[in-house]
Motif scaffolding. Sequence first.
Motif, PDB file in Angstrom:
ATOM      1  N   THR A 102      -2.410  -4.659 -16.465  1.00 52.46           N
ATOM      2  CA  THR A 102      -1.206  -4.173 -15.777  1.00 52.46           C
ATOM      3  C   THR A 102      -1.491  -2.850 -15.084  1.00 52.46           C
ATOM      4  O   THR A 102      -2.323  -2.057 -15.539  1.00 52.46           O
ATOM      5  CB  THR A 102      -0.022  -3.953 -16.749  1.00 52.46           C
ATOM      6  OG1 THR A 102      -0.391  -2.985 -17.737  1.00 52.46           O
ATOM      7  CG2 THR A 102       0.394  -5.248 -17.421  1.00 52.46           C
ATOM      8  N   ILE A 103      -0.801  -2.651 -13.980  1.00 52.18           N
ATOM      9  CA  ILE A 103      -0.800  -1.360 -13.282  1.00 52.18           C
ATOM     10  C   ILE A 103       0.661  -0.997 -13.056  1.00 52.18           C
ATOM     11  O   ILE A 103       1.375  -1.704 -12.337  1.00 52.18           O
ATOM     12  CB  ILE A 103      -1.527  -1.420 -11.929  1.00 52.18           C
ATOM     13  CG1 ILE A 103      -2.936  -2.001 -12.092  1.00 52.18           C
ATOM     14  CG2 ILE A 103      -1.596  -0.036 -11.297  1.00 52.18           C
ATOM     15  CD1 ILE A 103      -3.634  -2.260 -10.759  1.00 52.18           C
ATOM     16  N   ARG A 151      11.936   3.253  -8.083  1.00 54.69           N
ATOM     17  CA  ARG A 151      10.904   4.255  -8.361  1.00 54.69           C
ATOM     18  C   ARG A 151       9.635   3.637  -8.934  1.00 54.69           C
ATOM     19  O   ARG A 151       8.550   4.203  -8.800  1.00 54.69           O
ATOM     20  CB  ARG A 151      11.440   5.318  -9.329  1.00 54.69           C
ATOM     21  CG  ARG A 151      10.468   6.475  -9.569  1.00 54.69           C
ATOM     22  CD  ARG A 151      11.080   7.561 -10.414  1.00 54.69           C
ATOM     23  NE  ARG A 151      12.116   8.301  -9.718  1.00 54.69           N
ATOM     24  CZ  ARG A 151      11.883   9.310  -8.885  1.00 54.69           C
ATOM     25  NH1 ARG A 151      10.644   9.683  -8.617  1.00 54.69           N
ATOM     26  NH2 ARG A 151      12.888   9.936  -8.309  1.00 54.69           N
ATOM     27  N   GLN A 152       9.733   2.456  -9.540  1.00 55.63           N
ATOM     28  CA  GLN A 152       8.586   1.914 -10.271  1.00 55.63           C
ATOM     29  C   GLN A 152       8.382   0.432  -9.992  1.00 55.63           C
ATOM     30  O   GLN A 152       9.336  -0.333  -9.852  1.00 55.63           O
ATOM     31  CB  GLN A 152       8.788   2.137 -11.770  1.00 55.63           C
ATOM     32  CG  GLN A 152       7.588   1.834 -12.637  1.00 55.63           C
ATOM     33  CD  GLN A 152       7.857   2.205 -14.088  1.00 55.63           C
ATOM     34  OE1 GLN A 152       8.334   1.393 -14.873  1.00 55.63           O
ATOM     35  NE2 GLN A 152       7.566   3.454 -14.435  1.00 55.63           N
ATOM     36  N   SER A 153       7.100   0.046  -9.909  1.00 54.43           N
ATOM     37  CA  SER A 153       6.743  -1.357  -9.742  1.00 54.43           C
ATOM     38  C   SER A 153       5.548  -1.659 -10.639  1.00 54.43           C
ATOM     39  O   SER A 153       4.657  -0.816 -10.803  1.00 54.43           O
ATOM     40  CB  SER A 153       6.388  -1.664  -8.283  1.00 54.43           C
ATOM     41  OG  SER A 153       6.004  -3.024  -8.127  1.00 54.43           O
ATOM     42  N   CYS A 198      -2.937   2.462 -15.714  1.00 57.02           N
ATOM     43  CA  CYS A 198      -3.735   1.233 -15.701  1.00 57.02           C
ATOM     44  C   CYS A 198      -4.086   0.848 -17.134  1.00 57.02           C
ATOM     45  O   CYS A 198      -4.609   1.674 -17.892  1.00 57.02           O
ATOM     46  CB  CYS A 198      -5.015   1.446 -14.894  1.00 57.02           C
ATOM     47  SG  CYS A 198      -4.729   2.073 -13.215  1.00 57.02           S
ATOM     48  N   GLU A 199      -3.834  -0.411 -17.472  1.00 57.32           N
ATOM     49  CA  GLU A 199      -4.055  -0.854 -18.843  1.00 57.32           C
ATOM     50  C   GLU A 199      -4.851  -2.149 -18.875  1.00 57.32           C
ATOM     51  O   GLU A 199      -4.667  -3.034 -18.032  1.00 57.32           O
ATOM     52  CB  GLU A 199      -2.713  -1.061 -19.552  1.00 57.32           C
ATOM     53  CG  GLU A 199      -1.890   0.209 -19.679  1.00 57.32           C
ATOM     54  CD  GLU A 199      -0.551  -0.027 -20.342  1.00 57.32           C
ATOM     55  OE1 GLU A 199      -0.480   0.103 -21.583  1.00 57.32           O
ATOM     56  OE2 GLU A 199       0.410  -0.353 -19.627  1.00 57.32           O
ATOM     57  N   VAL A 200      -5.747  -2.227 -19.868  1.00 56.10           N
ATOM     58  CA  VAL A 200      -6.487  -3.453 -20.139  1.00 56.10           C
ATOM     59  C   VAL A 200      -6.741  -3.493 -21.644  1.00 56.10           C
ATOM     60  O   VAL A 200      -6.955  -2.453 -22.280  1.00 56.10           O
ATOM     61  CB  VAL A 200      -7.812  -3.501 -19.342  1.00 56.10           C
ATOM     62  CG1 VAL A 200      -8.780  -2.424 -19.805  1.00 56.10           C
ATOM     63  CG2 VAL A 200      -8.464  -4.868 -19.445  1.00 56.10           C
TER      64      VAL A 200
END
Length: 234
Positions: A102-103, A151-153, A198-200
């Motif tokens: 996810t970003i 504001r966020q996506s 950023c997540e992994v």
Amino acid sequence: MRPPLLLRSGAMNTDDWTAFGAIVTAVGVVVAAVMAYWTTRKAAAAAADSADTAREVAQIERDRWHRELTPKLTFSLIRVGSNRLRLTTTLAGPVGLDHLDTITITVRDEAGRDHSARPHYDEAMRTELPSVIWGPARFSPGVDGVAAPGRQSIIRSLERGNFVHRQMDNSEPPSWFQDPGDWVDGYWEAKLRLHAVCEVEGHRPWIVVAEVANPGVEYISDGSDEMEIPEQYR
């Protein structure tokens, strides 16, 4: 018969020597035990220090590896309509980071200005204030799961070398702005400021911040609310 010789005063008989030997032996055992204890303590302390050092070295290596895997995100913003923009997010690297789960991209307010509530703000203004995005653009609410105020996506599953588009709109001035032209003029050359988490799986999150060039808009001050598309985007 000759009478037995008497032991001189202070002389030790066999029992005395036996007792003395036992005492010496006991003292030796105690000393040996103390020495063994301190040796064990020193060995344990050395082992603990060694383990701490090993953990510190391992943590340094993990941190270094984490830094080396910091996602290389590139952003570009183009205008596709009078009130419409398109943000392109590309995962350009690094080698070793094949994808992101996810970003989460957040639009940041402009830098260097305090937009907190002023003493003269009434209740309605204070209620509206958190939804104001102090910058040139916002994500389009209702598109790609974006919630108001835009504001966020969230981008889900992006592989290295691939890109994702996100629709954006011109940011909207708060209701107390009497002339929308002032709002547009204020952000004519302002860059779009982004904050990406950023997540992994298996890694700590990375944070990437960026400032993206603004293609610009021009407000036509003729009484209409139209925005003119710059010539290069017509």
